[in-house]
Design a protein around this motif. Structure first.
Motif, short mmCIF file in Angstrom:
data_model
loop_
_atom_site.label_atom_id
_atom_site.label_comp_id
_atom_site.label_asym_id
_atom_site.label_seq_id
_atom_site.Cartn_x
_atom_site.Cartn_y
_atom_site.Cartn_z
N GLY A 139 1.95 12.96 0.43
CA GLY A 139 2.37 11.72 1.07
C GLY A 139 3.00 10.78 0.06
N ALA A 140 3.53 9.67 0.56
CA ALA A 140 4.13 8.67 -0.33
C ALA A 140 3.04 7.99 -1.16
CB ALA A 140 4.89 7.64 0.49
N VAL A 141 3.36 7.65 -2.40
CA VAL A 141 2.41 6.96 -3.28
C VAL A 141 2.16 5.55 -2.75
CG1 VAL A 141 2.06 6.00 -5.58
CG2 VAL A 141 3.02 8.30 -5.32
N THR A 142 0.88 5.19 -2.61
CA THR A 142 0.53 3.84 -2.16
C THR A 142 -0.17 3.03 -3.25
OG1 THR A 142 -1.58 4.66 -1.27
CG2 THR A 142 0.32 4.59 0.24
N HIS A 143 -0.71 3.71 -4.26
CA HIS A 143 -1.44 3.01 -5.32
C HIS A 143 -1.31 3.79 -6.62
CE1 HIS A 143 -4.46 0.51 -7.29
NE2 HIS A 143 -4.95 1.63 -7.78
N LEU A 144 -1.24 3.07 -7.75
CA LEU A 144 -1.19 3.70 -9.07
C LEU A 144 -2.10 2.96 -10.04
CD1 LEU A 144 2.65 4.35 -9.33
CD2 LEU A 144 0.86 6.11 -9.19
N ASP A 145 -2.97 3.73 -10.73
CA ASP A 145 -3.81 3.19 -11.80
C ASP A 145 -3.10 3.45 -13.12
OD1 ASP A 145 -5.96 2.46 -10.09
OD2 ASP A 145 -6.57 4.56 -10.02
N VAL A 146 -2.88 2.38 -13.88
CA VAL A 146 -2.03 2.44 -15.07
C VAL A 146 -2.88 2.27 -16.33
CG1 VAL A 146 -0.03 1.43 -16.23
CG2 VAL A 146 -0.14 1.44 -13.73
N GLY A 147 -2.62 3.11 -17.33
CA GLY A 147 -3.33 3.05 -18.59
C GLY A 147 -2.75 2.03 -19.56
N LYS A 148 -2.40 0.88 -19.08
CA LYS A 148 -1.94 -0.25 -19.88
C LYS A 148 -2.53 -1.52 -19.28
CE LYS A 148 2.66 1.24 -21.57
NZ LYS A 148 2.45 0.93 -23.00
N THR A 149 -2.58 -2.58 -20.08
CA THR A 149 -2.91 -3.88 -19.52
C THR A 149 -1.72 -4.37 -18.69
OG1 THR A 149 -2.00 -5.14 -21.37
CG2 THR A 149 -4.31 -4.42 -21.55
N GLU A 150 -1.95 -5.37 -17.88
CA GLU A 150 -0.85 -5.88 -17.06
C GLU A 150 0.28 -6.42 -17.93
OE1 GLU A 150 -0.30 -8.57 -13.06
OE2 GLU A 150 -1.58 -9.38 -14.64
N SER A 151 -0.04 -7.13 -19.01
CA SER A 151 1.02 -7.66 -19.87
C SER A 151 1.76 -6.55 -20.60
CB SER A 151 0.44 -8.67 -20.87
OG SER A 151 -0.52 -8.05 -21.72
N GLU A 152 1.05 -5.50 -21.03
CA GLU A 152 1.71 -4.36 -21.66
C GLU A 152 2.64 -3.67 -20.68
OE1 GLU A 152 -1.82 -3.06 -24.85
OE2 GLU A 152 -1.71 -2.16 -22.85
N PHE A 153 2.19 -3.55 -19.44
CA PHE A 153 3.01 -2.91 -18.41
C PHE A 153 4.27 -3.73 -18.14
CE2 PHE A 153 4.01 -2.36 -13.83
CZ PHE A 153 4.27 -0.99 -13.81
N GLN A 154 4.13 -5.03 -18.08
CA GLN A 154 5.29 -5.89 -17.84
C GLN A 154 6.31 -5.76 -18.98
OE1 GLN A 154 3.27 -9.64 -17.36
NE2 GLN A 154 3.12 -9.43 -15.13
#
Length: 300
Positions: free
Chosen positions: A110-125
């Motif tokens: 199915g289509a992706v609805t959620h992703l858990d990211v191995g970075k902090t929010e600021s690192e991701f930005q």
């Protein structure tokens, strides 16, 4: 002519000979061999340690920093949601940043609805901005808390050969309660699950760090909150069987430093005594009473 040669005459004979012999000698390689006079480095060993006051240590204030963040979806899924989700899934997976995912209909096709990211929010930005990517808002996201302490403190660095920990943040793990030991021997970390000799090379989660406490013992610490988790050599518990990303570079360097023994991922160990201090009802578990005996009586 006198049979004796004075000192100057002897030197006139020997100097050309020395030059000739020197030109025939093999060249010496430059490098560590040139420092043979330096003393061999001593590495630390700690296979046992007295239990510290975990009642006090469990009251340690946590280090505050960028915390766990969940960002909910704010838009409906577009017509190309499946393609967009696949793109982001692959981007995170390629960077060892994918800690988990949710899919429409709870199916991986199915289509992706959620992703858990191995970075902090600021690192991701910062990461997405550097790559010029627009983050889709029909997907919900979660980001890990910041690690506020280094992997190895300056106080502990000189005693070890290599710090065997993952370079990727930790996602969901199995939660069976396992027991074992982790020891420090000649600068290398050795572990066993259960009883027996610690004969496997230990490997930790990224969130675990190494320090020395006020009494000089080597300790495992939580790099996020700063808590002391265990002294090396204590009986320990960890959840598992744990998994961790071991990069080819990390395995190569660990092998070069500590040999070719099997690797045991111990994840995030905690002193057994600390665990029991936090959950005192488990120190002396009470067996449940037996079920009542039912008297069926005799057949009439």
């Amino acid at each position: 002519m006198s049979a004796k040669l004075d000192q100057n005459s002897i030197m006139r004979y020997l100097t050309p000979l020395a030059v000739l012999l020197g030109s025939c000698a093999p060249a010496q390689e430059e490098g560590p061999a040139a420092n043979a006079d330096e003393p061999e480095r001593d590495y630390a060993t700690q296979v046992g340690a007295p239990t510290p006051d975990y009642a006090a240590l469990t009251r340690q204030a946590r280090i505050e920093g960028e915390g766990y963040i969940r960002r909910d979806a704010t838009a409906p899924a577009p017509a190309n949601a499946k393609a967009v989700g696949e793109t982001w899934y692959k981007r995170l997976e390629a960077g060892n940043l994918l800690l988990g995912a949710g899919f429409d209909g709870k199916r991986p096709d199915g289509a992706v609805t959620h992703l858990d990211v191995g970075k902090t929010e600021s690192e991701f930005q910062s990461w997405t901005a550097q790559n010029g990517w627009n983050v889709p808002n029909h997907i919900s996201w979660s980001f890990v808390p910041a690690m506020n302490l280094p992997a190895v403190s300056e106080a502990a660095r000189g005693g070890i050969r290599f710090w065997p920990a993952s370079s990727a943040r930790t996602g969901s793990q199995n939660e069976a309660l396992l027991a074992g030991r982790v020891e420090l021997r000649d600068g290398c970390f050795w572990a066993t699950e259960g009883d027996g000799d610690a004969d496997k090379l230990a490997f930790f989660h990224a969130e675990i760090g190494l320090d020395r406490d006020d009494e000089g013992y080597y300790i495992l610490i939580d790099r996020v909150g700063g808590q002391t988790l265990a002294r090396l050599g204590e009986p320990m518990n960890w959840g598992g069987p744990p998994s961790a990303y071991i990069s080819p570079e990390a395995e190569r360097d660990l092998r070069a430093a500590c040999g070719d023994a099997p690797i045991l991922v111990v994840g995030s160990p905690e002193s057994r005594e600390r665990f029991l201090t936090s959950y005192p009802h488990l120190r002396n578990p009470v067996a449940p009473p037996p079920p009542p005996v039912t008297d069926l009586g005799s057949a009439s």
